[in-house]
Design a protein around this motif. Structure first.
Motif, PDB file in Angstrom:
ATOM      1  N   GLY A 122       0.827  -1.199   0.000  1.00 12.19           N
ATOM      2  CA  GLY A 122       0.000   0.000   0.000  1.00 12.19           C
ATOM      3  C   GLY A 122       0.856   1.241   0.000  1.00 12.19           C
ATOM      4  N   PRO A 123       0.236   2.428   0.020  1.00 13.11           N
ATOM      5  CA  PRO A 123       0.987   3.689  -0.015  1.00 13.11           C
ATOM      6  C   PRO A 123       2.011   3.758   1.115  1.00 13.11           C
ATOM      7  CG  PRO A 123      -1.355   4.063  -0.322  1.00 13.11           C
ATOM      8  CD  PRO A 123      -1.213   2.631   0.084  1.00 13.11           C
ATOM      9  N   VAL A 124       3.157   4.333   0.827  1.00  8.26           N
ATOM     10  CA  VAL A 124       4.229   4.393   1.813  1.00  8.26           C
ATOM     11  C   VAL A 124       4.594   5.841   2.103  1.00  8.26           C
ATOM     12  CG1 VAL A 124       6.064   4.293   0.098  1.00  8.26           C
ATOM     13  CG2 VAL A 124       6.515   3.498   2.402  1.00  8.26           C
ATOM     14  N   THR A 125       4.937   6.110   3.359  1.00  9.92           N
ATOM     15  CA  THR A 125       5.319   7.453   3.786  1.00  9.92           C
ATOM     16  C   THR A 125       6.697   7.407   4.422  1.00  9.92           C
ATOM     17  OG1 THR A 125       3.015   8.072   4.221  1.00  9.92           O
ATOM     18  CG2 THR A 125       4.729   9.409   5.260  1.00  9.92           C
ATOM     19  N   TRP A 126       7.625   8.187   3.884  1.00 14.09           N
ATOM     20  CA  TRP A 126       8.950   8.295   4.498  1.00 14.09           C
ATOM     21  C   TRP A 126       8.884   9.373   5.578  1.00 14.09           C
ATOM     22  CZ3 TRP A 126      13.015   5.193   4.248  1.00 14.09           C
ATOM     23  CH2 TRP A 126      13.142   4.325   3.156  1.00 14.09           C
ATOM     24  N   SER A 127       9.266   9.029   6.772  1.00 11.00           N
ATOM     25  CA  SER A 127       9.216   9.959   7.903  1.00 11.00           C
ATOM     26  C   SER A 127      10.613  10.154   8.486  1.00 11.00           C
ATOM     27  CB  SER A 127       8.290   9.430   8.994  1.00 11.00           C
ATOM     28  OG  SER A 127       6.972   9.256   8.515  1.00 11.00           O
ATOM     29  N   PRO A 128      11.126  11.389   8.485  1.00 12.41           N
ATOM     30  CA  PRO A 128      12.425  11.650   9.111  1.00 12.41           C
ATOM     31  C   PRO A 128      12.349  11.399  10.617  1.00 12.41           C
ATOM     32  CG  PRO A 128      11.781  13.455   7.653  1.00 12.41           C
ATOM     33  CD  PRO A 128      10.571  12.598   7.838  1.00 12.41           C
ATOM     34  N   VAL A 129      13.328  10.678  11.144  1.00 11.68           N
ATOM     35  CA  VAL A 129      13.389  10.394  12.588  1.00 11.68           C
ATOM     36  C   VAL A 129      14.807  10.696  13.065  1.00 11.68           C
ATOM     37  CG1 VAL A 129      12.909   8.710  14.404  1.00 11.68           C
ATOM     38  CG2 VAL A 129      11.720   8.533  12.210  1.00 11.68           C
TER      39      VAL A 129
END
Length: 286
Positions: free
Chosen positions: A180-187
């Motif tokens: 499914g749709p993917v979200t890159w999140s800075p951590v």
């Protein structure tokens, strides 16, 4: 690897902020949205023209500067936007694959650039990771992200898994078709993990457990596949992560494979993108 500065983190996420502002302008109607996009386009074209002129002057005076500007993530990203990058698409993709090759190796896999034909790149995956769907999807996403960041002109990726098995996977849906749709999140907080440490993070609404082994960081969904409970409080013994609930152990370096148990952890892609550690969280689909 030195921790990213506040400025590194700020500019690495500038694109997301610009898109958010453009989306917000839609509240004023179609005309407001179009004017906002036109304004951004005019500003971008202006500094793009100036950047191109500066680059030509600099390389005329000192050709060796090409390697220096190409090595800076922020400068390189702007050069790509305006089609000014000094390296060929083959060179950029090859360098990008080199950055993720250690990550692929930690999952028992590798990737090879076969050729680039127009806007299509042909890659070959190899290694035992292909036998695990979740691990294969994780590795494909890592490669897709690296290729798209280094060569935005690429529109499709042809993944050749074996001599008799070839499928064309559009870059836009390489990972979507699996999870499914993917979200890159800075951590950025991942930089605070010391060798052998384990930390829990809430990323894009999902619980994630991350641990550092040497200089590498590995991340997994915060759920033990053996007892279905949270892994909060789990300890790392070398490369083995022990569930505090049922005692099951999983090899974090080998894509979360169970140690003496058939289950495995669910990997979460983690990459150092534009100077910031980021996690990719996919929305579950039926």
């Amino acid at each position: 690897m030195s921790p990213p500065s506040e400025q590194d983190t700020r500019w690495a996420t500038a694109g997301e902020r610009i898109q958010t502002l453009l989306d917000a302008s839609s509240a004023g109607g179609t005309v407001a949205r179009e004017r906002a996009e036109q304004l951004v386009g005019e500003v971008t074209d202006l500094y793009g023209a100036a950047l191109g002129r500066l680059l030509r002057l600099a390389l005329t005076a000192e050709p060796a500067l090409a390697e220096t500007v190409a090595a800076d993530p922020l400068v390189a990203s702007l050069l790509l936007v305006h089609g000014l990058h000094p390296h060929s698409v083959e060179r950029r993709i090859g360098d990008a694959l080199d950055t993720v090759r250690p990550y692929l190796g930690s999952h028992g896999g590798d990737v090879h650039l076969l050729d680039v034909d127009g806007t299509t790149v042909r890659l070959r995956f190899s290694g035992t990771c292909r036998s695990c769907p979740s691990s294969a999807a994780t590795l494909e996403l890592a490669v897709e992200d690296a290729v798209r960041a280094a060569a935005p002109e690429i529109e499709s990726i042809e993944v050749v898994a074996a001599e008799t098995d070839s499928t064309v996977i559009p870059a836009e849906s390489l990972f979507t078709r699996v999870h499914g749709p993917v979200t890159w999140s800075p951590v950025p907080a991942l930089d605070e993990l010391g060798p052998g440490e384990v930390g829990g993070f809430a990323v894009a609404g999902a619980g994630v457990l991350a641990c550092r082994v040497g200089d590498a960081i590995y991340a997994y969904r915060d759920r033990c596949p053996s007892c279905a409970r949270s892994l909060a409080g789990a300890q790392l013994d070398g490369v083995d992560l022990r569930c505090p609930g049922c005692g099951a152990e999983f090899d974090v370096v080998a894509a979360g494979a169970g140690v003496g148990v058939p289950q495995r952890l669910e990997p979460v892609p983690v990459l150092h993108r534009a100077g910031v550690w980021s996690l990719a969280i996919a929305e579950e689909v039926a």
